[in-house]
Design an enzyme around this catalytic site. Structure first.
Site, short mmCIF file in Angstrom:
data_model
loop_
_atom_site.label_atom_id
_atom_site.label_comp_id
_atom_site.label_asym_id
_atom_site.label_seq_id
_atom_site.Cartn_x
_atom_site.Cartn_y
_atom_site.Cartn_z
N PHE A 140 -8.32 -1.92 -2.98
CA PHE A 140 -9.71 -2.40 -3.06
C PHE A 140 -10.43 -2.00 -1.78
O PHE A 140 -10.07 -2.42 -0.69
CB PHE A 140 -9.82 -3.92 -3.24
CG PHE A 140 -11.25 -4.34 -3.38
CD1 PHE A 140 -11.91 -4.26 -4.61
CD2 PHE A 140 -11.99 -4.76 -2.27
CE1 PHE A 140 -13.25 -4.59 -4.72
CE2 PHE A 140 -13.32 -5.10 -2.39
CZ PHE A 140 -13.96 -5.02 -3.62
N ASP A 225 -8.11 0.32 6.39
CA ASP A 225 -9.20 -0.57 5.98
C ASP A 225 -8.77 -1.99 6.33
O ASP A 225 -7.99 -2.62 5.60
CB ASP A 225 -9.47 -0.42 4.48
CG ASP A 225 -10.60 -1.35 4.00
OD1 ASP A 225 -11.00 -2.26 4.75
OD2 ASP A 225 -11.08 -1.16 2.86
N LYS A 254 -16.57 -7.88 7.29
CA LYS A 254 -16.37 -9.30 7.01
C LYS A 254 -16.49 -10.21 8.26
O LYS A 254 -17.60 -10.54 8.64
CB LYS A 254 -15.07 -9.52 6.24
CG LYS A 254 -15.17 -8.90 4.84
CD LYS A 254 -14.21 -9.47 3.83
CE LYS A 254 -14.64 -9.06 2.43
NZ LYS A 254 -13.79 -8.06 1.78
#
Ligand SMILES: *Cc1c(COP(=O)(O)O)cnc(C)c1O
Length: 400
Positions: A140, A225, A254
């Site tokens: 993802f 990531d 985030k």
């Protein structure tokens, strides 16, 4: 019940691209949130790790308020007096030479793809338009058209083609697969150190180290990531540190936004980043002074309050207590730091059902894929707060 009114108006006017747990959050503090009817809950999702510092952290709010009194947006047409300080803080924390600031995580992933491709074409000598990037099954990395082009989740892609070419998919957790997939046209390997959305899937020990070595041997960029796993979530500042791995390109997002606003970035060595020339890439809001003030405060809080250490300590406690429950409906409990997945046996129904039951008891979590409940509270959670949640989790996992 005021909450139902808010749900109705949301569903009436909004696109239905989400299916939220039916709770309406109206205010929050630290690890706690309250719904529109005044009921209190513990936040065990932290907005997918964007709230590692907790809700409304006073030091971050103070930084925001100060910045709101000065200037919030300049665009990159001009310099501003916060961006350099932000760059220094973020490269210092990430131990990288250079950073390129963006807003959302998906934008930062797109940026890393452009960086790797241009590096491949101009430095490695891959023929123009043929750079390949290797990604993993069940990855993802976001929701843009290019990023879903290498998703293996049918729903993320169905109906959204045509897709961007140039990506190859390999098995996650199998380093030999990477070696086999590399060709002279391979520019990069893009990987999540733990696959969060796939259900807190941890690769076998040594995988990151081995794939890092394979990338070095073949002059392929190792791109991590760490948008979700970074900033202390797994008990190290970055998850790659568990195996002593330094990526060539690091993607963050985030928690860099301190729970306030989207702040993301891509980091690398000065040499790699130098492939970007003025005009190659950009973002109107990327590196805006308000985001920079937030980013600096977000990093400072993590370091000053030793949230990384707390994540390691509280995470170990939490996992251990969950395992002790010996729930008959649980197939597996796994995680690192405060990044924890509880996998429900298929014959006991989906994780969604249990997340809704937990909500009624005051514990907010979210299923990831069908069978996994993710527990990822703010990193400043205290033992007694975990115990408060555990009492409720226990009643769901044991008495069902
Ligand atoms: C959340 C996430 C993204 C996308 O970030 P957005 O801010 O939602 O665009 C990318 N990669 C990983 C690993 C993520 O967890």
């Amino acid at each position: 019940m005021k909450s139902q009114k808010f749900i109705d108006v949301t569903e009436k006017y909004g696109a239905q691209n989400y299916k939220p747990i039916p709770v309406v959050i109206s205010h929050a503090k630290g690890v706690w949130v309250w719904d529109a009817d005044g009921k209190k809950y513990i936040d065990m999702l932290s907005s997918y790790s964007a709230l590692n510092q907790g809700h409304l952290h006073p030091a971050i709010i103070k930084a925001v308020k100060q910045q709101l009194g000065r200037v919030t947006l300049t665009s990159r047409a001009f310099y501003n007096d916060r961006i350099g300080e932000f760059f220094k803080a973020v490269t210092g924390a990430c131990k990288m030479d250079k950073v390129l600031p963006m807003n959302s995580g998906a934008e930062a992933v797109e940026t890393a793809i452009k960086l790797a491709r241009k590096w491949g074409h101009t430095v490695k000598g891959i023929p123009e338009n043929s750079a390949e990037i290797i990604c993993c099954k069940d990855n993802f990395h976001g929701r843009t058209t290019t990023v879903i082009s290498f998703s293996t989740e049918p729903q993320y892609r169905a109906g959204f083609g045509p897709f961007t070419p140039g990506f190859k998919i390999i098995e996650y957790g199998n380093a030999e697969d990477l070696e086999k997939a590399i060709t002279p046209n391979t520019a990069a390997f893009l990987v999540e150190p733990i696959q969060g959305e796939a259900g807190i899937v941890m690769p076998p020990a040594g995988y990151l180290r081995k794939t890092r070595e394979i990338c070095s041997a073949h002059n392929v960029l190792f791109i991590a990531d760490e948008i979700q796993t970074g900033f202390g979530r797994t008990g190290k500042l970055f998850c790659c540190e568990h195996e002593g791995v330094k990526p060539d390109v690091l993607i963050i997002g985030k928690a860099l936004g301190g729970g306030i606003m989207p702040v993301s970035g891509v980091l690398s060595s000065a040499e790699i980043m130098s492939v970007f020339k003025p005009g190659d890439h950009g973002s109107t809001f990327g590196g805006n002074p308000l985001a920079c003030a937030v980013g600096i405060a977000a990093i400072n809080v993590l370091i000053k309050e030793k949230l990384v250490q707390n994540s390691a300590k509280m995470g170990a406690y939490f996992i251990n207590e969950l395992k002790k429950l010996q729930s008959p409906i649980v197939k597996d409990i796994r995680g690192k730091g405060l990044f924890i997945g509880v996998e429900i046996k298929k014959e006991c129904g989906t994780a969604r059902k249990y997340c809704e039951q937990l909500m009624h008891l005051g514990v907010l979590s979210k299923e990831t894929h069908d069978q996994v409940i993710r527990f990822a509270p703010p990193l400043n959670i205290k033992k007694q707060e975990i115990d408060w949640a555990l009492e409720r989790i226990k009643s769901i996992l044991i008495n069902n």
